[in-house]
Design an enzyme around this catalytic site. Sequence first.
Site, mmCIF file in Angstrom:
data_model
loop_
_atom_site.group_PDB
_atom_site.id
_atom_site.type_symbol
_atom_site.label_atom_id
_atom_site.label_comp_id
_atom_site.label_asym_id
_atom_site.label_seq_id
_atom_site.Cartn_x
_atom_site.Cartn_y
_atom_site.Cartn_z
ATOM 1 N N ARG A 1 -3.368 -5.492 -3.087
ATOM 2 C CA ARG A 1 -2.866 -5.499 -1.714
ATOM 3 C C ARG A 1 -1.758 -6.534 -1.475
ATOM 4 N NH1 ARG A 1 -4.884 -8.652 2.879
ATOM 5 N NH2 ARG A 1 -3.903 -7.828 4.746
ATOM 6 N N HIS B 1 -5.426 -1.957 -3.351
ATOM 7 C CA HIS B 1 -6.418 -2.822 -2.708
ATOM 8 C C HIS B 1 -7.626 -3.078 -3.623
ATOM 9 C CE1 HIS B 1 -3.866 -1.585 0.571
ATOM 10 N NE2 HIS B 1 -4.436 -2.432 1.390
ATOM 11 N N GLU C 1 -12.620 11.393 0.100
ATOM 12 C CA GLU C 1 -12.131 11.055 -1.227
ATOM 13 C C GLU C 1 -12.645 11.998 -2.305
ATOM 14 O OE1 GLU C 1 -13.678 9.032 0.919
ATOM 15 O OE2 GLU C 1 -12.038 7.744 1.601
ATOM 16 N N ARG D 1 1.589 -2.439 -4.804
ATOM 17 C CA ARG D 1 1.553 -1.154 -4.097
ATOM 18 C C ARG D 1 2.934 -0.791 -3.539
ATOM 19 N NH1 ARG D 1 -0.485 -2.242 1.850
ATOM 20 N NH2 ARG D 1 -0.335 -4.504 1.901
ATOM 21 N N SER E 1 -1.002 2.344 3.786
ATOM 22 C CA SER E 1 -1.478 1.182 3.024
ATOM 23 C C SER E 1 -1.218 1.324 1.533
ATOM 24 C CB SER E 1 -2.980 0.989 3.251
ATOM 25 O OG SER E 1 -3.239 0.727 4.606
ATOM 26 N N ASP F 1 -11.231 -7.977 4.851
ATOM 27 C CA ASP F 1 -12.101 -6.796 5.019
ATOM 28 C C ASP F 1 -13.475 -7.003 4.390
ATOM 29 O OD1 ASP F 1 -10.596 -5.175 6.623
ATOM 30 O OD2 ASP F 1 -9.805 -3.916 5.016
HETATM 31 C C1 LIG Z 1 -14.837 5.876 2.553
HETATM 32 C C2 LIG Z 1 -13.733 5.218 3.287
HETATM 33 N N1 LIG Z 1 -12.482 5.679 3.146
HETATM 34 C C3 LIG Z 1 -11.466 5.063 3.767
HETATM 35 C C4 LIG Z 1 -11.683 3.977 4.565
HETATM 36 C C5 LIG Z 1 -10.524 3.247 5.227
HETATM 37 N N2 LIG Z 1 -10.556 3.450 6.670
HETATM 38 C C6 LIG Z 1 -11.044 2.500 7.517
HETATM 39 S S1 LIG Z 1 -11.020 2.973 9.112
HETATM 40 C C7 LIG Z 1 -10.322 4.456 8.724
HETATM 41 C C8 LIG Z 1 -9.997 5.440 9.816
HETATM 42 C C9 LIG Z 1 -11.185 5.748 10.637
HETATM 43 O O1 LIG Z 1 -10.889 6.654 11.652
HETATM 44 P P1 LIG Z 1 -12.002 6.977 12.721
HETATM 45 O O2 LIG Z 1 -13.257 7.367 12.037
HETATM 46 O O3 LIG Z 1 -11.435 7.974 13.655
HETATM 47 O O4 LIG Z 1 -12.263 5.574 13.387
HETATM 48 P P2 LIG Z 1 -11.785 5.001 14.801
HETATM 49 O O5 LIG Z 1 -10.661 5.844 15.311
HETATM 50 O O6 LIG Z 1 -12.974 5.108 15.696
HETATM 51 O O7 LIG Z 1 -11.394 3.589 14.563
HETATM 52 C C10 LIG Z 1 -10.123 4.556 7.336
HETATM 53 C C11 LIG Z 1 -9.514 5.709 6.659
HETATM 54 C C12 LIG Z 1 -13.011 3.513 4.672
HETATM 55 N N3 LIG Z 1 -13.327 2.438 5.396
HETATM 56 N N4 LIG Z 1 -14.008 4.166 4.048
#
Ligand SMILES: Cc1ncc(C[n+]2csc(CCOP(=O)(O)OP(=O)(O)O)c2C)c(N)n1
Lengths: 314, 279
Positions: free
Chosen positions: A163, A105, A54, A6, A33, A113
């Site tokens: 990753r 990833h 997505e 990546r 990432s 994860d």
């Molecule tokens: C479908 C999907 N896309 C991307 C991710 C990667 N991801 C994990 S946490 C996150 C951000 C989440 O933000 P938020 O919903 O505001 O959570 P918080 O601030 O409460 O941690 C992302 C993009 C994922 N887990 N699932």
Amino acid sequence: MNVATRDAYGRALVELGKKYPDLVVLDADLAKSTKTADFAKVFPERFFDMGIAEQNMMGTAAGLALAGKIPCASTFAVFATGRAFDQIRNSIAYPGLNVKIIATHAGITVGEDGASHQSVEDIALMRALPNMTVIVPADATETGKAVAAAVVHEGPVYIRLGRPAVPVLFDENYRFRLGRAEILRRGPDAAIFATGIMVYEALKAAETLAGRGVDVTVVNIHTIKPLDVETISSLAMKTGAVVTAEEHSIIGGLGSAVAEALAERCPVPLVRVGIRDRFGESGKPGELLEAFGLTASHIVEAVDLVLQRRVCGK
Amino acid sequence: MPSSQEELLQDLEKKARVIRSDIIRMVAEAGSGHPGGSLSAAEIVTVLYFHVMRIRPDEPDWPDRDRFVLSKGHAAPLLYAVLAERGYFPAEELITLRKLGSRLQGHPAFGKLPGIEASTGSLGQGLSISLGIALAGKIDHRDYRVYALLGDGENEEGQVWEAAMAAAHYRVDNLTAILDYNGLQIDGPVADVLSPLPLPEKWRSFGWEVREVDGHSFEELLAAFEWAKGVHDRPSMIIAKTVKGKGVSFMENAVDWHGKAPDREQAEKALAELLAVPS
Ligand SMILES: Cc1ncc(C[n+]2csc(CCOP(=O)(O)OP(=O)(O)O)c2C)c(N)n1
Ligand SMILES: [Mg+2]
């Protein structure tokens, strides 16, 4: 030296961005990432963070391609190919649009994860789509060249990246030829067809086997679709024993693709090294590769097994 | 205020501090994980399991239990800490988080650990799952309630709005969603990355009853959950304004602490801060 594929992708995007003004990049809240953030820094006007959405990202990429852009859409492999599958199928692959889906990833080396983030079926999903080209680079060098080739190639492409930092196998003189199996080592006793990070493991396995007087051929199958059926079947014919190795389910991935091709062309004993119909789990990447049977020593065992089968078959 | 309410609030504050410390220890020990969004929702999940929900930790499959679905599955350390402190499994197991063979997977895995109601981690899916559980409750004439915790970034997923529409359409008043409105996602503030704002107006227009609270105030949260139980014919949404990384000064409102583990020194500093608060 170890470099993550990546990281190579982020660097390649910046170079390609200078060369191709029509190149645009999309991400889904994972730019740091996936390393598309590198591109975003240099070309902010050609970068779109689409948020955690997505499906919309893939649809938007389709529209950008229809209007003459070359979109690269990135997120984790699980979300790119799984969450947005129908958008890729109907909006991108069916019309054959010039969208590059470059996912990071992939596989179990995501690590801690766990299963929700570890794609073990993305190659299968993308390979099943007509018009789609599927590339799995083995190292950072190949990644840079594969991304460049994908941008030049007309039509939808899926590139699978990882990753963790992984060994660099090729130097800058390495020539990437889309759709061509690269023979990295020749030996008459068996042929190992490997893809992605398993290419390095296959080379290590070949060393071990050579120490025991077993000389195997090792082939880097960076392009899983279109598959280089000519090279694969001719090597199968020459060696009479085939092992495949991939960090992916043996259902629908490289092992399946090779099995399908050989069953029609030149059936020989075949053993597939890969994830055996199960989801991933949390753990360190190295521990997981060991636990899931994806190391050089597992490839050695597979070669031993396939050689026994060849003897039986004769 | 009656003294019993006073005691309840003090008790909850104490629990939340223990849970925040657990989160820091677990993530530090694992060497990876998501402290920011676990800390921001600590009060929300604590109040649910220690006061609001009708549950039997020793009988996790009790059919009439209230359900909690952690749609923002990356806050798994928070859920695990609360479940352990509530007696679903031994607290000693918390430090196995994210290790090979552990029941405490990086994201909640259904069937592996008592108390986990759904497999989550792929964002945007938990509200639909919660809707399904709520609908089943309706047709089975069971009076359990379903609670789903969502992130504000997670609100960008289209599926969230499909679920929002369907829940209002089917008038599932046994479903309450809580939105952890901490203002941050991974690539930056939600308002800059891909704004899902304004949230209350959007949810209202989708047919939900909406209430906004301070997500770190047990008093407001208690009142909001009481309110939600009284909402009829519609699903309810509690938008909880929170601070990402709440309780650890250097993690508060810092995008970088979304998915990064503290090193030993940072963990000690964090724990000292959490324990320094007068009880
Ligand atoms: C479908 C999907 N896309 C991307 C991710 C990667 N991801 C994990 S946490 C996150 C951000 C989440 O933000 P938020 O919903 O505001 O959570 P918080 O601030 O409460 O941690 C992302 C993009 C994922 N887990 N699932
Ligand atoms: Mg947030």
